[in-house]
Design a protein around this motif. Structure first.
Motif, PDB file in Angstrom:
ATOM      1  N   GLU A  57       0.869  -1.093   0.130  1.00 16.69           N
ATOM      2  CA  GLU A  57      -0.063   0.062  -0.102  1.00 16.69           C
ATOM      3  C   GLU A  57       0.960   1.452  -0.112  1.00 16.69           C
ATOM      4  O   GLU A  57       0.577   2.107  -0.586  1.00 16.69           O
ATOM      5  N   GLU A  58       1.918   1.190   0.681  1.00 18.38           N
ATOM      6  CA  GLU A  58       2.967   2.376   0.970  1.00 18.38           C
ATOM      7  C   GLU A  58       3.394   2.751  -0.323  1.00 18.38           C
ATOM      8  O   GLU A  58       3.424   3.888  -1.147  1.00 18.38           O
ATOM      9  N   LEU A  59       4.159   1.742  -1.183  1.00 17.13           N
ATOM     10  CA  LEU A  59       4.749   1.562  -2.388  1.00 17.13           C
ATOM     11  C   LEU A  59       3.788   2.297  -3.637  1.00 17.13           C
ATOM     12  O   LEU A  59       4.042   2.819  -4.407  1.00 17.13           O
ATOM     13  N   MET A  60       2.435   1.649  -3.624  1.00 16.92           N
ATOM     14  CA  MET A  60       1.441   2.197  -4.468  1.00 16.92           C
ATOM     15  C   MET A  60       1.094   3.483  -4.202  1.00 16.92           C
ATOM     16  O   MET A  60       1.104   4.047  -5.422  1.00 16.92           O
ATOM     17  N   LYS A  61       0.975   4.090  -2.946  1.00 17.05           N
ATOM     18  CA  LYS A  61       0.657   5.488  -2.931  1.00 17.05           C
ATOM     19  C   LYS A  61       1.817   6.429  -3.345  1.00 17.05           C
ATOM     20  O   LYS A  61       1.657   7.424  -3.865  1.00 17.05           O
TER      21      LYS A  61
END
Length: 85
Positions: A57-61
């Motif tokens: 989720e962090e990388l996607m954001k």
């Protein structure tokens, strides 16, 4: 190749290796995160690795990558092959 061109060419994406992996480089072992962020290189049809990690989720954001551009690799390929039999 047509699907690749539509989905990925000149776009950032993430590969999901299915689990953390250990790599060896010149006798040094390193743990690589499950997710690898690939960004397009300017002026060519290639990508480079920008970051690896375990928090999808962090990388996607951080890189503004939608779920549709997550490519499953590694153990997933083995699972799909076994399920096809």
């Amino acid at each position: 190749m047509k699907k690749w061109d539509i989905l990925i060419r000149h776009k950032p994406y993430i590969t999901d290796l299915g689990k953390n992996c250990t790599m060896e480089f010149h006798m040094i072992h390193a743990v690589v995160g499950r997710y690898i962020v690939w960004l397009p290189m300017a002026g060519v049809d290639r990508h480079f690795i920008a970051e690896e990690g375990n928090n999808l989720e962090e990388l996607m954001k951080k890189y503004d990558i939608p779920f549709e551009r997550i490519q499953r690799l590694g153990p997933f390929m083995e699972e799909e092959t076994e399920n096809d039999q």
